[in-house]
Design a protein around this motif. Structure first.
Motif, PDB file in Angstrom:
ATOM      1  N   GLN A 161       4.568   3.739 -15.160  1.00 30.18           N
ATOM      2  CA  GLN A 161       3.892   3.548 -13.882  1.00 30.18           C
ATOM      3  C   GLN A 161       3.238   2.168 -13.820  1.00 30.18           C
ATOM      4  O   GLN A 161       3.268   1.493 -12.781  1.00 30.18           O
ATOM      5  CB  GLN A 161       2.848   4.654 -13.696  1.00 30.18           C
ATOM      6  CG  GLN A 161       2.163   4.650 -12.333  1.00 30.18           C
ATOM      7  CD  GLN A 161       0.877   3.867 -12.327  1.00 30.18           C
ATOM      8  OE1 GLN A 161       0.380   3.459 -13.375  1.00 30.18           O
ATOM      9  NE2 GLN A 161       0.343   3.622 -11.140  1.00 30.18           N
ATOM     10  N   GLU A 162       2.644   1.730 -14.909  1.00 27.47           N
ATOM     11  CA  GLU A 162       2.011   0.410 -14.950  1.00 27.47           C
ATOM     12  C   GLU A 162       3.042  -0.699 -14.752  1.00 27.47           C
ATOM     13  O   GLU A 162       2.766  -1.698 -14.082  1.00 27.47           O
ATOM     14  CB  GLU A 162       1.280   0.224 -16.278  1.00 27.47           C
ATOM     15  CG  GLU A 162       0.561  -1.111 -16.388  1.00 27.47           C
ATOM     16  CD  GLU A 162      -0.089  -1.303 -17.744  1.00 27.47           C
ATOM     17  OE1 GLU A 162      -0.519  -2.439 -18.033  1.00 27.47           O
ATOM     18  OE2 GLU A 162      -0.162  -0.327 -18.526  1.00 27.47           O
TER      19      GLU A 162
ATOM     20  N   ILE B 234       5.208  -4.353  -8.314  1.00 28.24           N
ATOM     21  CA  ILE B 234       4.783  -4.373  -6.915  1.00 28.24           C
ATOM     22  C   ILE B 234       3.714  -5.442  -6.705  1.00 28.24           C
ATOM     23  O   ILE B 234       3.691  -6.128  -5.682  1.00 28.24           O
ATOM     24  CB  ILE B 234       4.260  -2.986  -6.499  1.00 28.24           C
ATOM     25  CG1 ILE B 234       5.407  -1.965  -6.529  1.00 28.24           C
ATOM     26  CG2 ILE B 234       3.633  -3.028  -5.113  1.00 28.24           C
ATOM     27  CD1 ILE B 234       4.966  -0.538  -6.275  1.00 28.24           C
ATOM     28  N   ALA B 235       2.806  -5.582  -7.693  1.00 23.70           N
ATOM     29  CA  ALA B 235       1.782  -6.626  -7.596  1.00 23.70           C
ATOM     30  C   ALA B 235       2.414  -8.017  -7.576  1.00 23.70           C
ATOM     31  O   ALA B 235       1.939  -8.919  -6.874  1.00 23.70           O
ATOM     32  CB  ALA B 235       0.805  -6.507  -8.763  1.00 23.70           C
TER      33      ALA B 235
ATOM     34  N   LEU C 291       4.466   5.435  -5.409  1.00 24.63           N
ATOM     35  CA  LEU C 291       4.506   5.376  -6.871  1.00 24.63           C
ATOM     36  C   LEU C 291       3.500   6.352  -7.470  1.00 24.63           C
ATOM     37  O   LEU C 291       3.807   7.049  -8.453  1.00 24.63           O
ATOM     38  CB  LEU C 291       4.216   3.948  -7.338  1.00 24.63           C
ATOM     39  CG  LEU C 291       4.030   3.743  -8.844  1.00 24.63           C
ATOM     40  CD1 LEU C 291       5.310   4.102  -9.603  1.00 24.63           C
ATOM     41  CD2 LEU C 291       3.616   2.307  -9.143  1.00 24.63           C
ATOM     42  N   ALA C 292       2.306   6.420  -6.885  1.00 21.84           N
ATOM     43  CA  ALA C 292       1.279   7.333  -7.404  1.00 21.84           C
ATOM     44  C   ALA C 292       1.740   8.785  -7.318  1.00 21.84           C
ATOM     45  O   ALA C 292       1.481   9.584  -8.231  1.00 21.84           O
ATOM     46  CB  ALA C 292      -0.021   7.140  -6.624  1.00 21.84           C
TER      47      ALA C 292
ATOM     48  N   SER D  97       3.937  -0.724 -11.096  1.00 23.52           N
ATOM     49  CA  SER D  97       2.778  -1.227 -10.366  1.00 23.52           C
ATOM     50  C   SER D  97       2.652  -2.739 -10.517  1.00 23.52           C
ATOM     51  O   SER D  97       2.347  -3.448  -9.546  1.00 23.52           O
ATOM     52  CB  SER D  97       1.507  -0.535 -10.875  1.00 23.52           C
ATOM     53  OG  SER D  97       0.366  -1.060 -10.228  1.00 23.52           O
TER      54      SER D  97
ATOM     55  N   GLU E  37       0.831  -1.212   0.000  1.00 28.82           N
ATOM     56  CA  GLU E  37       0.000   0.000   0.000  1.00 28.82           C
ATOM     57  C   GLU E  37       0.862   1.257   0.000  1.00 28.82           C
ATOM     58  O   GLU E  37       0.599   2.211  -0.754  1.00 28.82           O
ATOM     59  CB  GLU E  37      -0.922  -0.011   1.223  1.00 28.82           C
ATOM     60  CG  GLU E  37      -1.879   1.169   1.281  1.00 28.82           C
ATOM     61  CD  GLU E  37      -2.755   1.149   2.516  1.00 28.82           C
ATOM     62  OE1 GLU E  37      -3.657   1.998   2.617  1.00 28.82           O
ATOM     63  OE2 GLU E  37      -2.524   0.294   3.400  1.00 28.82           O
TER      64      GLU E  37
ATOM     65  N   TYR F 187       4.473   9.355  -9.925  1.00 19.66           N
ATOM     66  CA  TYR F 187       3.815   9.376 -11.238  1.00 19.66           C
ATOM     67  C   TYR F 187       3.123  10.720 -11.448  1.00 19.66           C
ATOM     68  O   TYR F 187       3.197  11.313 -12.534  1.00 19.66           O
ATOM     69  CB  TYR F 187       2.819   8.223 -11.302  1.00 19.66           C
ATOM     70  CG  TYR F 187       1.872   8.258 -12.470  1.00 19.66           C
ATOM     71  CD1 TYR F 187       2.339   8.165 -13.775  1.00 19.66           C
ATOM     72  CD2 TYR F 187       0.500   8.369 -12.271  1.00 19.66           C
ATOM     73  CE1 TYR F 187       1.460   8.184 -14.853  1.00 19.66           C
ATOM     74  CE2 TYR F 187      -0.383   8.385 -13.336  1.00 19.66           C
ATOM     75  CZ  TYR F 187       0.096   8.292 -14.620  1.00 19.66           C
ATOM     76  OH  TYR F 187      -0.766   8.312 -15.685  1.00 19.66           O
TER      77      TYR F 187
ATOM     78  N   ASN G 218       2.679   1.634  -3.412  1.00 22.02           N
ATOM     79  CA  ASN G 218       1.775   2.106  -4.459  1.00 22.02           C
ATOM     80  C   ASN G 218       1.444   3.585  -4.280  1.00 22.02           C
ATOM     81  O   ASN G 218       1.327   4.327  -5.258  1.00 22.02           O
ATOM     82  CB  ASN G 218       0.491   1.280  -4.453  1.00 22.02           C
ATOM     83  CG  ASN G 218       0.641  -0.030  -5.214  1.00 22.02           C
ATOM     84  OD1 ASN G 218       1.316  -0.088  -6.228  1.00 22.02           O
ATOM     85  ND2 ASN G 218       0.020  -1.077  -4.725  1.00 22.02           N
TER      86      ASN G 218
END
Length: 513
Positions: free
Chosen positions: A460-461, A467-468, A187-188, A464, A181, A191, A184
């Motif tokens: 960013q994807e 991280i997933a 990262l957001a 992400s 969390e 981004y 992310n």
């Protein structure tokens, strides 16, 4: 107490006490003996992945160290602060303490309990004549012990042990979830910063074009509509830039709430002074060729689900033992000193010991129904475990698909940007030479901006998805350079019926070495 009684108790209780020190019933241990089966997973990933990795054991000491591979000290600090402030992690730690207390209580049921008492009593007594004073001083020991004839208490201890190990795994899962969390959210924000920088650059270019077009229009060398179009384009650029800045502010507020860091300090860490403003985290290169079983065994949620199966298996034995006789042994010794009207103290010694055998005769099927209920819960727990494993495999596969897709699309995004840049330069040159229109220039500009924003979104994807994959793999995996350090860690896995816990006691909240 007479010596003969002491010898008698020693002869009777010694074998019973030795049996209680074990993990089996004195006569038998009813219920199934749990044996973990093979993990229901495929032999290999169905999606190709770059590199080779070794699944690690989810050690909490390695969690933050693992994220240091990003070589981003700001990210590391945010992760550390988020874990320290997380109510989810604190709640999971509390549940570990509750399970530890239940485990101690279950173990205590296997051995005799002993209580001591002290009392003093002064009373006036009369049997129809002159009252006299009666003083009594006593010290007593009372003990009770349920003999584990058919393993019910042993199964309770086994269930409590599995529950405790499951709570340990849940604590790991909470820590991994908080790390994901926080990562992310970080990262957001990065981004968002990168989009702001790009939109600001685009807005500056639009403003310069608007100023130049206004001068040309005032000199009568350009169409009047071109100046209005250029001003509208500059206003649109400023609108998008301001909107993106507001989005960054909202994301920053989320980071402040998540980490409890001072907002000014966080702004300083994330600002331009850090040298990383607008720079997305860069994950290290990796390979993940390990079979799913090796990776899935380290997933805390899978480990917790497996421990639930073990607990449900032990509960069958707990309920089954209630259908058999129960034997308990109680005893006490109470020496009492007493005197009358201040005379010399006299010793009155009393003791008692005896067994109690309870035989279940008729309960209208309640005990049998409890056994059937425990068996149904075991079947449900086993089904949940298999479903959890299938979900874990799916999540890993999906993350790998996303990573493979971003790797395939990244060169195309670069190619598109290069093409749109060349087109914009060409349209600007034609317009400056009077051979093109401003509308064509603005169309080319919008196309370039869209492609640059798409490239940032693709980056960013990619992070992400990475991280997933970290989350899906249970909190990361070891890279080849970590193999030497991994060799010093204990072997085994938590799936193996608790023979290897994910952490040592000293690493757990409130744990003891």
């Amino acid at each position: 107490m007479p010596d003969k009684l002491l010898r008698y108790l020693a002869l009777v209780c010694a074998p019973l006490f030795l049996s209680a020190c074990g993990t089996r019933g004195l006569l038998a241990t009813v219920g199934p003996d749990y044996q973990p089966g093979p993990v229901p997973a495929a032999a290999a990933w169905q999606v190709s992945a770059e590199g080779k990795g070794l699944a690690h054991d989810g050690s909490p000491a390695e969690l933050i160290h693992w994220w240091e591979r990003f070589n981003d000290p700001v990210l590391t600090r945010i992760l550390t602060a988020a874990e320290q402030e997380s109510a989810t992690v604190a709640d999971a730690a509390m549940r570990i303490e509750q399970a530890r207390a239940n485990l101690v209580a279950a173990g205590a049921g296997l051995v005799p309990n002993l209580d001591a008492s002290l009392s003093a009593n002064r009373s006036s007594v009369s049997f129809g004549g002159t009252p006299f004073i009666w003083n009594q001083y006593s010290a007593g020991l009372q003990s009770s012990w349920e003999i584990d004839l058919f393993g019910g208490l042993s199964r309770e201890a086994e269930a409590a042990r599995s529950r405790y190990q499951g709570k340990q795994a849940a604590w790991h899962d909470a820590r991994v979830a908080v790390a994901v969390e926080a990562a992310n959210a970080y990262l957001a924000y990065r981004y968002c910063q990168s989009r702001v920088q790009l939109l600001r650059t685009d807005t500056d270019s639009r403003l310069q074009s608007a100023q130049l077009t206004a001068l040309i229009s005032e000199a009568g060398l350009g169409a009047p509509g071109d100046a209005a179009l250029a001003e509208a384009s500059a206003a649109e650029g400023e609108r998008m830039s301001l909107q993106q800045q507001a989005e960054c502010e909202r994301t920053l507020k989320s980071l402040v709430a998540m980490t409890a860091l001072d907002e000014q300090l966080l702004r300083s860490l994330l600002g331009a002074a850090s040298g990383q403003a607008g720079q997305l985290p860069e994950p290290p290169a990796f390979r993940l060729d390990a079979i799913p079983a090796k990776v899935l065994l380290q997933r805390p949620d899978v480990a917790a689900a497996e421990r639930e199966v073990a607990e449900a298996s032990a509960n069958i034995g707990v309920q089954r033992a209630k259908q058999f006789p129960k034997l308990s042994l109680t005893g006490n010794i109470t020496p009492t000193f007493q005197n009358f009207n201040g005379s010399a103290l006299l010793l009155a010694e009393t003791w008692a010991i005896g067994p109690t055998l309870s035989l279940p005769l008729f309960d209208r099927g309640k005990r049998a129904a409890d056994v059937a209920s425990a068996q149904a819960e075991y079947a449900a727990a086993e089904s949940r475990f298999r479903s959890k494993v299938r979900t874990a495999v799916k999540e890993v596969e999906e993350a790998l698909v996303r990573l493979a897709s971003t790797d395939q699309r990244m060169p195309k995004a670069d190619q598109a940007i290069n093409g749109y840049k060349i087109n914009l330069v060409g349209q600007q040159t034609l317009y400056q030479n009077g051979l093109g229109s401003l509308l064509d220039v603005e169309t080319a500009r919008r196309s370039l901006l869209s492609s640059e924003l798409a490239q940032i979104e693709l980056q960013q994807e990619r992070v992400s998805a990475w991280i997933a994959l970290y989350r899906a793999a249970g909190g990361g995996w070891q890279l080849p350079e970590d193999a030497s350090r991994a060799a010093t860690l204990p072997e085994g896995n938590i799936i193996d019926q608790g023979r290897h816990n994910p952490t040592s006691q000293s690493e757990l909240p409130g744990g003891h070495s």
